[in-house]
Design a protein around this motif. Structure first.
Motif, mmCIF file in Angstrom:
data_model
loop_
_atom_site.group_PDB
_atom_site.id
_atom_site.type_symbol
_atom_site.label_atom_id
_atom_site.label_comp_id
_atom_site.label_asym_id
_atom_site.label_seq_id
_atom_site.Cartn_x
_atom_site.Cartn_y
_atom_site.Cartn_z
ATOM 1 N N VAL A 1 8.202 8.125 -5.925
ATOM 2 C CA VAL A 1 9.332 7.220 -5.712
ATOM 3 C C VAL A 1 9.966 7.479 -4.345
ATOM 4 C CG1 VAL A 1 11.643 6.579 -6.540
ATOM 5 C CG2 VAL A 1 9.744 6.795 -8.159
ATOM 6 N N ARG A 2 10.107 8.744 -3.965
ATOM 7 C CA ARG A 2 10.672 9.049 -2.638
ATOM 8 C C ARG A 2 9.777 8.491 -1.540
ATOM 9 N NH1 ARG A 2 14.744 11.632 -0.835
ATOM 10 N NH2 ARG A 2 15.100 12.882 -2.689
ATOM 11 N N GLN A 3 8.473 8.691 -1.663
ATOM 12 C CA GLN A 3 7.540 8.188 -0.648
ATOM 13 C C GLN A 3 7.576 6.655 -0.584
ATOM 14 O OE1 GLN A 3 3.350 8.660 -1.513
ATOM 15 N NE2 GLN A 3 2.847 8.702 0.664
ATOM 16 N N ALA A 4 7.553 6.001 -1.742
ATOM 17 C CA ALA A 4 7.571 4.537 -1.781
ATOM 18 C C ALA A 4 8.852 3.996 -1.158
ATOM 19 C CB ALA A 4 7.429 4.050 -3.224
ATOM 20 N N ALA A 5 9.992 4.595 -1.489
ATOM 21 C CA ALA A 5 11.270 4.149 -0.932
ATOM 22 C C ALA A 5 11.274 4.332 0.585
ATOM 23 C CB ALA A 5 12.424 4.905 -1.584
ATOM 24 N N GLY A 6 10.724 5.424 1.062
ATOM 25 C CA GLY A 6 10.641 5.655 2.502
ATOM 26 C C GLY A 6 9.780 4.610 3.194
ATOM 27 N N LEU A 7 8.642 4.260 2.574
ATOM 28 C CA LEU A 7 7.755 3.247 3.145
ATOM 29 C C LEU A 7 8.433 1.883 3.221
ATOM 30 C CD1 LEU A 7 4.371 4.141 1.412
ATOM 31 C CD2 LEU A 7 4.905 4.336 3.855
ATOM 32 N N LEU A 8 9.351 1.626 2.294
ATOM 33 C CA LEU A 8 10.043 0.346 2.259
ATOM 34 C C LEU A 8 11.286 0.305 3.149
ATOM 35 C CD1 LEU A 8 9.640 -0.413 -1.532
ATOM 36 C CD2 LEU A 8 8.545 -1.623 0.374
ATOM 37 N N GLY A 9 11.567 1.410 3.834
ATOM 38 C CA GLY A 9 12.678 1.431 4.773
ATOM 39 C C GLY A 9 14.014 1.843 4.193
ATOM 40 N N GLU B 1 19.835 6.120 0.247
ATOM 41 C CA GLU B 1 19.240 5.192 -0.714
ATOM 42 C C GLU B 1 18.048 5.824 -1.432
ATOM 43 O OE1 GLU B 1 20.257 1.013 1.595
ATOM 44 O OE2 GLU B 1 18.466 2.128 2.162
ATOM 45 N N GLN B 2 17.244 6.583 -0.687
ATOM 46 C CA GLN B 2 16.116 7.285 -1.297
ATOM 47 C C GLN B 2 16.605 8.259 -2.363
ATOM 48 O OE1 GLN B 2 13.272 9.086 1.441
ATOM 49 N NE2 GLN B 2 13.720 7.487 2.943
ATOM 50 N N THR B 3 17.639 9.012 -2.039
ATOM 51 C CA THR B 3 18.170 10.005 -2.978
ATOM 52 C C THR B 3 18.680 9.332 -4.245
ATOM 53 O OG1 THR B 3 18.730 11.498 -1.175
ATOM 54 C CG2 THR B 3 19.864 11.852 -3.270
ATOM 55 N N LYS B 4 19.353 8.207 -4.108
ATOM 56 C CA LYS B 4 19.872 7.495 -5.283
ATOM 57 C C LYS B 4 18.739 7.018 -6.178
ATOM 58 C CE LYS B 4 24.247 5.783 -3.440
ATOM 59 N NZ LYS B 4 25.009 4.571 -3.082
ATOM 60 N N VAL B 5 17.725 6.376 -5.596
ATOM 61 C CA VAL B 5 16.647 5.836 -6.431
ATOM 62 C C VAL B 5 15.803 6.952 -7.030
ATOM 63 C CG1 VAL B 5 14.906 5.401 -4.621
ATOM 64 C CG2 VAL B 5 15.008 3.933 -6.646
ATOM 65 N N VAL B 6 15.611 8.044 -6.300
ATOM 66 C CA VAL B 6 14.856 9.179 -6.851
ATOM 67 C C VAL B 6 15.637 9.821 -8.003
ATOM 68 C CG1 VAL B 6 13.997 11.520 -6.355
ATOM 69 C CG2 VAL B 6 13.491 9.631 -4.787
ATOM 70 N N ALA C 1 0.846 -1.191 0.000
ATOM 71 C CA ALA C 1 0.000 0.000 0.000
ATOM 72 C C ALA C 1 0.881 1.241 0.000
ATOM 73 C CB ALA C 1 -0.906 0.002 1.220
ATOM 74 N N GLY C 2 0.613 2.141 -0.908
ATOM 75 C CA GLY C 2 1.402 3.354 -1.019
ATOM 76 C C GLY C 2 2.647 3.200 -1.863
ATOM 77 N N VAL C 3 2.942 1.965 -2.281
ATOM 78 C CA VAL C 3 4.132 1.716 -3.090
ATOM 79 C C VAL C 3 3.742 1.432 -4.533
ATOM 80 C CG1 VAL C 3 6.113 0.193 -3.426
ATOM 81 C CG2 VAL C 3 5.474 0.895 -1.119
ATOM 82 N N GLU C 4 2.759 0.553 -4.721
ATOM 83 C CA GLU C 4 2.371 0.163 -6.072
ATOM 84 C C GLU C 4 1.534 1.243 -6.737
ATOM 85 O OE1 GLU C 4 0.898 -3.797 -6.364
ATOM 86 O OE2 GLU C 4 2.617 -4.607 -5.298
ATOM 87 N N ALA C 5 1.931 1.588 -7.967
ATOM 88 C CA ALA C 5 1.222 2.627 -8.705
ATOM 89 C C ALA C 5 1.570 2.533 -10.178
ATOM 90 C CB ALA C 5 1.610 4.013 -8.174
ATOM 91 N N CYS C 6 0.746 3.135 -10.987
ATOM 92 C CA CYS C 6 1.015 3.320 -12.406
ATOM 93 C C CYS C 6 0.806 4.801 -12.685
ATOM 94 C CB CYS C 6 0.075 2.459 -13.249
ATOM 95 S SG CYS C 6 0.438 2.572 -15.016
#
Length: 145
Positions: free
Chosen positions: A26-34, A39-44, A5-10
């Motif tokens: 993407v930042r919110q989803a990465a945060g929810l996943l820990g 790591e958040q900055t890299k994936v964003v 929830a809060g991670v999956e989206a299109c």
């Protein structure tokens, strides 16, 4: 463990404003996943590069996000897809310094270095799909002294 929830989206990628929504999601989803802040900055950053490529070179498309798990723990899978002209020379497009848009040429190669897993499926005249996965680091247990 967090759910999807809060991670999956299109999300559509059709305008500069959509690029903002992609980064925020993407930042919110990465945060929810820990994911840690680094790591958040890299994936964003990787997502921002790939979303811009989808818009500028692919003529727009979409991003699908999903939570994934494996022996490595929790991860975030991002799939960018467009129906644009495709990438005629993928090896060249992934090399540092290559640009087809007047930029620095760090988009695909830079994004690849920022994530743990990277795959491109591109067919000239059909479109491009880029799938990346980033894994959240597992916190180490505190050592007792």
């Amino acid at each position: 463990m967090h759910t999807a929830a809060g991670v999956e989206a299109c999300l559509p990628i059709r305008s500069d404003m959509d690029l903002v929504w992609v980064r925020q999601h993407v930042r919110q989803a990465a945060g929810l996943l820990g994911f840690s802040l680094v790591e958040q900055t890299k994936v964003v950053t990787a997502a921002s590069e790939l979303a811009r490529n989808t818009l500028v070179h692919g003529g727009g498309g979409q991003l699908e996000t999903a939570a994934v798990t494996s022996g490595r723990g929790r991860g975030l899978r991002l799939t960018f897809a467009d129906e644009g002209p495709g990438i005629p020379d993928l090896d060249r497009a992934l090399s540092d310094g290559y640009t087809s848009g007047g930029g620095l040429g760090m988009g695909l190669g830079g994004a690849r270095r920022l994530v743990h897993e990277f795959a491109v499926d591109s067919t000239p005249g059909v479109g491009t799909k880029v799938t990346v996965i980033s894994w959240a680091s597992v916190p180490r247990p505190r050592e007792e002294y």
